[in-house]
Design a protein around this motif. Structure first.
Motif, PDB file in Angstrom:
ATOM      1  N   LYS A 179       0.837  -1.200   0.000  1.00 15.10           N
ATOM      2  CA  LYS A 179       0.000   0.000   0.000  1.00 15.10           C
ATOM      3  C   LYS A 179       0.873   1.252   0.000  1.00 15.10           C
ATOM      4  N   GLN A 180       1.911   1.262   0.827  1.00 18.85           N
ATOM      5  CA  GLN A 180       2.822   2.408   0.876  1.00 18.85           C
ATOM      6  C   GLN A 180       3.612   2.530  -0.422  1.00 18.85           C
ATOM      7  N   LEU A 181       3.986   1.394  -1.002  1.00 20.64           N
ATOM      8  CA  LEU A 181       4.716   1.434  -2.272  1.00 20.64           C
ATOM      9  C   LEU A 181       3.858   2.074  -3.367  1.00 20.64           C
ATOM     10  N   LEU A 182       2.562   1.758  -3.407  1.00 15.36           N
ATOM     11  CA  LEU A 182       1.686   2.357  -4.418  1.00 15.36           C
ATOM     12  C   LEU A 182       1.599   3.868  -4.243  1.00 15.36           C
ATOM     13  N   VAL A 183       1.550   4.337  -3.007  1.00 15.59           N
ATOM     14  CA  VAL A 183       1.547   5.783  -2.755  1.00 15.59           C
ATOM     15  C   VAL A 183       2.852   6.385  -3.257  1.00 15.59           C
ATOM     16  N   TRP A 184       3.976   5.715  -2.979  1.00 16.68           N
ATOM     17  CA  TRP A 184       5.291   6.197  -3.415  1.00 16.68           C
ATOM     18  C   TRP A 184       5.376   6.205  -4.942  1.00 16.68           C
ATOM     19  N   ILE A 185       4.871   5.143  -5.583  1.00  9.76           N
ATOM     20  CA  ILE A 185       4.890   5.080  -7.047  1.00  9.76           C
ATOM     21  C   ILE A 185       4.095   6.239  -7.636  1.00  9.76           C
ATOM     22  N   ARG A 186       2.929   6.507  -7.070  1.00 14.62           N
ATOM     23  CA  ARG A 186       2.107   7.607  -7.578  1.00 14.62           C
ATOM     24  C   ARG A 186       2.843   8.937  -7.467  1.00 14.62           C
ATOM     25  N   ALA A 187       3.524   9.161  -6.355  1.00  8.67           N
ATOM     26  CA  ALA A 187       4.210  10.436  -6.125  1.00  8.67           C
ATOM     27  C   ALA A 187       5.522  10.558  -6.897  1.00  8.67           C
ATOM     28  N   ASN A 188       6.182   9.428  -7.188  1.00 13.56           N
ATOM     29  CA  ASN A 188       7.536   9.498  -7.722  1.00 13.56           C
ATOM     30  C   ASN A 188       7.745   8.927  -9.125  1.00 13.56           C
ATOM     31  N   LEU A 189       6.907   8.014  -9.564  1.00 13.37           N
ATOM     32  CA  LEU A 189       7.117   7.390 -10.868  1.00 13.37           C
ATOM     33  C   LEU A 189       6.019   7.675 -11.881  1.00 13.37           C
ATOM     34  N   LEU A 190       4.791   7.749 -11.418  1.00 20.46           N
ATOM     35  CA  LEU A 190       3.649   7.917 -12.308  1.00 20.46           C
ATOM     36  C   LEU A 190       3.682   9.306 -12.930  1.00 20.46           C
ATOM     37  N   LYS A 191       3.706   9.362 -14.257  1.00 17.20           N
ATOM     38  CA  LYS A 191       3.864  10.634 -14.959  1.00 17.20           C
ATOM     39  C   LYS A 191       2.564  11.213 -15.487  1.00 17.20           C
ATOM     40  N   GLU A 192       1.565  10.373 -15.725  1.00 14.95           N
ATOM     41  CA  GLU A 192       0.315  10.883 -16.272  1.00 14.95           C
ATOM     42  C   GLU A 192      -0.831   9.935 -15.971  1.00 14.95           C
ATOM     43  N   ARG A 193      -2.040  10.469 -15.990  1.00 17.48           N
ATOM     44  CA  ARG A 193      -3.298   9.740 -15.887  1.00 17.48           C
ATOM     45  C   ARG A 193      -3.317   8.676 -14.795  1.00 17.48           C
ATOM     46  N   PRO A 194      -3.175   9.090 -13.537  1.00 14.21           N
ATOM     47  CA  PRO A 194      -3.165   8.117 -12.440  1.00 14.21           C
ATOM     48  C   PRO A 194      -4.430   7.263 -12.373  1.00 14.21           C
ATOM     49  N   GLU A 195      -5.538   7.781 -12.888  1.00 14.13           N
ATOM     50  CA  GLU A 195      -6.789   7.021 -12.855  1.00 14.13           C
ATOM     51  C   GLU A 195      -6.737   5.764 -13.722  1.00 14.13           C
ATOM     52  N   LEU A 196      -5.771   5.687 -14.630  1.00 12.68           N
ATOM     53  CA  LEU A 196      -5.612   4.487 -15.451  1.00 12.68           C
ATOM     54  C   LEU A 196      -4.769   3.415 -14.761  1.00 12.68           C
ATOM     55  N   PHE A 197      -4.134   3.779 -13.656  1.00 11.50           N
ATOM     56  CA  PHE A 197      -3.297   2.828 -12.924  1.00 11.50           C
ATOM     57  C   PHE A 197      -3.850   2.538 -11.534  1.00 11.50           C
ATOM     58  N   LEU A 198      -4.354   3.563 -10.867  1.00 14.43           N
ATOM     59  CA  LEU A 198      -4.826   3.416  -9.487  1.00 14.43           C
ATOM     60  C   LEU A 198      -6.312   3.712  -9.378  1.00 14.43           C
ATOM     61  N   GLN A 199      -6.941   3.026  -8.439  1.00 10.62           N
ATOM     62  CA  GLN A 199      -8.328   3.292  -8.099  1.00 10.62           C
ATOM     63  C   GLN A 199      -8.410   3.267  -6.575  1.00 10.62           C
ATOM     64  N   GLY A 200      -8.631   4.431  -5.989  1.00 11.85           N
ATOM     65  CA  GLY A 200      -8.569   4.519  -4.531  1.00 11.85           C
ATOM     66  C   GLY A 200      -7.143   4.290  -4.069  1.00 11.85           C
ATOM     67  N   ASP A 201      -6.955   3.379  -3.121  1.00 11.50           N
ATOM     68  CA  ASP A 201      -5.607   3.122  -2.608  1.00 11.50           C
ATOM     69  C   ASP A 201      -4.992   1.836  -3.166  1.00 11.50           C
ATOM     70  N   THR A 202      -5.561   1.323  -4.258  1.00 11.35           N
ATOM     71  CA  THR A 202      -5.043   0.098  -4.855  1.00 11.35           C
ATOM     72  C   THR A 202      -4.967   0.259  -6.372  1.00 11.35           C
ATOM     73  N   VAL A 203      -4.495  -0.781  -7.048  1.00  6.08           N
ATOM     74  CA  VAL A 203      -4.436  -0.731  -8.513  1.00  6.08           C
ATOM     75  C   VAL A 203      -5.831  -0.937  -9.083  1.00  6.08           C
ATOM     76  N   ARG A 204      -6.037  -0.402 -10.265  1.00  3.42           N
ATOM     77  CA  ARG A 204      -7.322  -0.570 -10.954  1.00  3.42           C
ATOM     78  C   ARG A 204      -7.563  -2.035 -11.286  1.00  3.42           C
ATOM     79  N   PRO A 205      -8.831  -2.420 -11.365  1.00  5.29           N
ATOM     80  CA  PRO A 205      -9.121  -3.754 -11.911  1.00  5.29           C
ATOM     81  C   PRO A 205      -8.506  -3.850 -13.312  1.00  5.29           C
ATOM     82  N   GLY A 206      -7.962  -5.003 -13.632  1.00  3.67           N
ATOM     83  CA  GLY A 206      -7.307  -5.176 -14.925  1.00  3.67           C
ATOM     84  C   GLY A 206      -5.802  -5.004 -14.861  1.00  3.67           C
TER      85      GLY A 206
END
Length: 105
Positions: free
Chosen positions: A43-70
């Motif tokens: 869970k903490q890693l996903l927060v870190w990924i969002r803040a440090n690696l994710l460059k665009e459209r977080p809604e395509l990777f994350l949903q709430g505090d977890t990864v999107r279905p799919g």
């Protein structure tokens, strides 16, 4: 060795289905997480990924505090559902892979 002041090192990969495009086209990331008193969780890693690696459209990777279905998540080649999902305690040298099973049409 991730706890009690030690840095934690991981390989985080995004493969298939275009997930890497959300991360500036980079598939593999050598990740060093900051020291903390308790081991990092997924869970903490996903927060870190969002803040440090994710460059665009977080809604395509994350949903709430977890990864999107799919988005399939593998930890050391095992489905994260077998490892405890968000509560899994990361260990040094873990290999975390995110695979998008969604394809545009």
């Amino acid at each position: 060795m991730g706890a009690l002041g030690f840095m934690s090192y991981f390989l985080v990969s995004f493969s298939r289905g275009g997930a890497e495009l959300l991360f500036a086209g980079v598939r593999n990331h050598q990740v060093t997480l900051p020291s903390q008193s308790q081991p990092w969780t997924m869970k903490q890693l996903l927060v870190w990924i969002r803040a440090n690696l994710l460059k665009e459209r977080p809604e395509l990777f994350l949903q709430g505090d977890t990864v999107r279905p799919g988005i399939l998540v593998l930890i050391n080649d095992a489905d994260w559902e077998l490892m405890g999902e968000l509560s899994y305690l990361l260990q040094d040298q873990d290999n975390v892979v995110f695979i998008s099973t969604l394809h545009g049409g």
